[in-house]
Design a protein around this motif. Structure first.
Motif, PDB file in Angstrom:
ATOM      1  N   GLU A 125       0.849   4.235  -2.906  1.00  0.00           N
ATOM      2  CA  GLU A 125       0.547   5.633  -2.596  1.00  0.00           C
ATOM      3  C   GLU A 125       1.612   6.580  -3.136  1.00  0.00           C
ATOM      4  N   LYS A 183       0.833  -1.208   0.000  1.00  0.00           N
ATOM      5  CA  LYS A 183       0.000   0.000   0.000  1.00  0.00           C
ATOM      6  C   LYS A 183       0.865   1.254   0.000  1.00  0.00           C
ATOM      7  N   ASN A 190      -6.466  -1.314  -4.943  1.00  0.00           N
ATOM      8  CA  ASN A 190      -7.444  -0.310  -4.524  1.00  0.00           C
ATOM      9  C   ASN A 190      -6.826   1.082  -4.491  1.00  0.00           C
ATOM     10  N   THR A 191      -5.612   1.178  -3.973  1.00  0.00           N
ATOM     11  CA  THR A 191      -4.942   2.477  -3.898  1.00  0.00           C
ATOM     12  C   THR A 191      -4.593   3.000  -5.277  1.00  0.00           C
ATOM     13  N   SER A 192      -4.089   2.135  -6.145  1.00  0.00           N
ATOM     14  CA  SER A 192      -3.673   2.573  -7.479  1.00  0.00           C
ATOM     15  C   SER A 192      -4.868   2.985  -8.337  1.00  0.00           C
ATOM     16  N   GLU A 193      -5.991   2.287  -8.178  1.00  0.00           N
ATOM     17  CA  GLU A 193      -7.176   2.649  -8.957  1.00  0.00           C
ATOM     18  C   GLU A 193      -7.692   4.029  -8.578  1.00  0.00           C
ATOM     19  N   LYS A 194      -7.565   4.371  -7.307  1.00  0.00           N
ATOM     20  CA  LYS A 194      -7.972   5.710  -6.881  1.00  0.00           C
ATOM     21  C   LYS A 194      -7.102   6.783  -7.518  1.00  0.00           C
ATOM     22  N   LYS A 195      -5.892   6.391  -7.925  1.00  0.00           N
ATOM     23  CA  LYS A 195      -4.977   7.337  -8.569  1.00  0.00           C
ATOM     24  C   LYS A 195      -5.061   7.267 -10.094  1.00  0.00           C
ATOM     25  N   GLY A 196      -6.019   6.489 -10.594  1.00  0.00           N
ATOM     26  CA  GLY A 196      -6.238   6.427 -12.034  1.00  0.00           C
ATOM     27  C   GLY A 196      -5.510   5.334 -12.764  1.00  0.00           C
ATOM     28  N   LYS A 201     -13.560  -4.652  -9.195  1.00  0.00           N
ATOM     29  CA  LYS A 201     -13.855  -3.230  -9.193  1.00  0.00           C
ATOM     30  C   LYS A 201     -14.293  -2.745 -10.567  1.00  0.00           C
TER      31      LYS A 201
END
Length: 644
Positions: free
Chosen positions: A221, A217, A247-253, A586
């Motif tokens: 980030e 994670k 999950n973290t990488s998808e939030k960053k596109g 996702k």
């Protein structure tokens, strides 16, 4: 029952010689899978291929040849089985030093009669060190001790750990570039680990993390997914650490992709992975992050290192997940040749006693500048006992509200950790310490470290500080060849023995289904399997695990994912995949079907009795009434009933 014949135990000379050919005791490193120059490597490869075939032939012909077991009471005794095992694998006798280490440094395993097949990572200390500390905890520190044992403390002395873990929030990039304040213990531990893994401090920087999941994670980030938008993973099982990164990488596109594994052998689908790795454009550009485990921690499948070379040639940054490696497998990796951008591994304190520890994230120094300056959690500091006591006093003065908030945060992090033998105590979930039980033996009653010279003092540089980690030192003394040779014999005997269990009065209905590689020279020491009743219905892995616990055998269970079925196996697909093993995706609300499996991992301390007892336990399922009786027993004890 089928006695093992001497003629069947005869092995070709190369089988004995093969263990000296390479660090994996077999052949050239998997890194060297390039087709050129064939004229130089063809002969060694031919010898290697012959030796691999000889090993498989010896296993199948010497271990219960032409024999099937349909009744658990008809299994040969432990003594007879070991005698046959020793004849089939005479090279196993060369690993007697491991038995000596187990008897003297990890004698709690024999005293408790406990079999631990659920540890992943590398052990730092031995049980002997813990016991030595307990026996000397009331002694006064020697005059040469750089960190004397506190004479007065409100907490029991047994709660003062060799090291404790302090969580911190910070900027990964800044930490890697400039470092930060760290104890002599932390500095010494870093050097110890980097030397053990043969990682140069000139090439790589390192941070400690709370666990494997925190390391994944933390990297996600800080990785620049805005410019390098792809994340490509190679995992045949569901991993909480990888899910946290996704999950973290998808939030960053990021665009997330995964390799697939072909049924039924669960090998990497080569064409699909190559298509995702190779750029169509001749112009080299930033592709993203390629996450590659050197082998599966669930099925034991080993993957060719060639994939990392292909990824590098096509502009990918490479993260090596080394958490599932054996304790000396890094020696065969060829790190100086491949030089991955990132590497993650994990360490625990004591095998069979304390699974708590930390993760390590290594970053190549030339790669650090590409990271983003995000403030992240997950990094930790290692604190010596004296400093821990002071922080504990400060912690006790905090309000209940502050404690509750941080407590919940740490519980969330620790909930993503691996399954290990025995429960993790409530002390594990504290804010400051992860587990307060171990302190290794240092000369006399010295606590944290020992100076190289008698005149060394606390004010001297970190280069004068050493730390004793018996777990690492013992592995170093044994070497990769001896450790891998032992694991190879044990895991292949177990695979073969499992395949000999058939239900009675059926048309050869197998009791056990093994997923991934079967009998194979270079398979890893991990096993994924399921148990089936006489009707061909699967016994739920969670029930198998609970029943194993009653026999003092610690197993895990997990879920195989990303399985690809060709047209030939489409009819099997619905039968093989679990309806309750569906993982939410996702993307577009799709579901990734999986197979829930029982898992067993053989550590370097595993011996033949461990594998035999697991086999004998599984054989009990040949009794048609065994599962029902177990369900009734659990119901009577008011435990959760598992439907099968």
């Amino acid at each position: 029952m089928g006695e093992v014949r001497d003629k069947q135990n005869m092995q070709s000379p190369c089988l004995n010689e093969v263990t000296q050919v390479c660090p994996h005791s077999c052949c050239p490193s998997p890194f060297f899978n390039s087709p050129e120059p064939l004229n130089k490597v063809s002969k060694p490869r031919s010898i290697s291929a012959d030796c691999r075939r000889d090993f498989v032939a010896t296993t199948t012909s010497s271990i219960f040849p032409n024999t099937q077991f349909t009744n658990h009471e008809s299994l040969p005794s432990l003594q007879q089985s070991f005698s046959d095992f020793s004849k089939a694998y005479p090279q196993y006798a060369d690993t007697y030093q491991i038995d000596q280490i187990r008897a003297t440094e990890y004698y709690h395993l024999s005293l408790s009669n406990h079999i631990c097949l659920d540890y992943i990572g590398i052990g730092l200390f031995s049980y002997y060190q813990l016991q030595n500390q307990e026996s000397s905890k009331y002694q006064t520190a020697s005059s040469s001790s750089p960190s004397p044992l506190p004479q007065a403390s409100p907490a029991p002395i047994s709660d003062i750990p060799f090291f404790s873990v302090s969580y911190k929030t910070g900027n990964l990039k800044t930490q890697l570039l400039h470092g930060g304040a760290e104890s002599e213990l932390e500095s010494a531990m870093k050097k110890k680990i980097m030397n053990f893994l043969n990682i140069s401090e000139n090439d790589y920087s390192m941070v400690f993390t709370a666990n494997r999941t925190s390391a994944f994670k933390l990297l996600a980030e800080s990785y620049p997914f805005q410019s390098s938008q792809k994340l490509l993973t190679v995992y045949d099982y569901e991993s909480e650490a990888v899910e946290a990164m996704i999950n973290t990488s998808e939030k960053k596109g990021a665009r997330v992709m995964s390799a697939e594994f072909s049924w039924p052998r669960l090998r990497i689908h080569t064409a699909k992975l190559k298509k995702m790795l190779v750029s169509k454009s001749k112009k080299k550009k930033k592709r993203g992050l390629f996450v590659f485990p050197l082998h599966s921690r669930v099925t034991g499948a080993r993957y060719p290192y060639l994939w990392m070379r292909i990824a590098q040639e096509n502009g990918w940054h490479i993260l090596i997940d080394a958490c599932a490696l054996g304790p000396k497998d890094m020696d065969s990796f060829g790190l100086s040749l491949l030089r991955p951008d990132f590497l993650i591994c994990s360490f625990y304190k004591i095998f069979g006693e304390n699974p708590s520890g930390f993760g390590c994230l290594f970053v190549k120094k030339s790669t650090v500048p590409i990271l983003e300056g995000e403030t992240s959690s997950g990094m930790v500091s290692l604190l010596p006992a004296k400093q821990f006591c002071l922080m504990e006093e400060s912690f006790s003065a905090k309000t209940e509200l502050e404690q509750t908030s941080k407590f919940k945060q740490q519980v969330d992090e620790l909930s993503a950790s691996n399954s290990f033998s025995g429960p993790i105590s409530i002390q594990t979930l504290g804010i400051i310490k992860v587990e307060p039980e171990e302190i290794p033996k240092i000369q006399k009653s010295e606590i944290v470290a020992k100076p190289k010279g008698s005149e060394a003092s606390e004010t001297k540089g970190d280069e004068n500080i050493e730390i004793e980690c018996r777990g690492l030192d013992q592995v170093d003394s044994l070497g990769l060849t001896r450790i891998s040779r032992r694991a190879r014999c044990l895991i292949n005997w177990l695979v073969n023995a499992m395949s000999k269990l058939l239900h009675p009065n059926t048309d050869g209905v197998a009791l056990v289904k093994i997923y991934g590689p079967k009998i194979k020279f270079d398979r890893g020491p991990a096993l994924a399997f399921n148990v089936f009743d006489w009707k061909g219905e699967k016994v739920e892995p969670v029930l198998v695990q609970k029943l194993a616990d009653r026999k003092n055998i610690s197993l895990s269970y997990g879920s195989l994912h990303h399985i690809w079925f060709s047209d030939k196996y489409q009819r099997e697909k619905d039968k093989v995949l679990d309806k309750n093993g569906m993982a939410e995706s996702k993307k577009k609300d799709k579901k990734d079907p999986g197979i829930t499996v029982v898992t067993a991992s053989l550590g370097f301390l595993a011996n033949f009795e461990d594998t035999y007892r697991l086999w004998a336990f599984v054989a009990q399922f040949l009794d048609a009434d065994f599962v029902e009786k177990a369900r009734w027993r659990y119901t009577a004890l008011n435990q959760k009933t598992v439907e099968v």
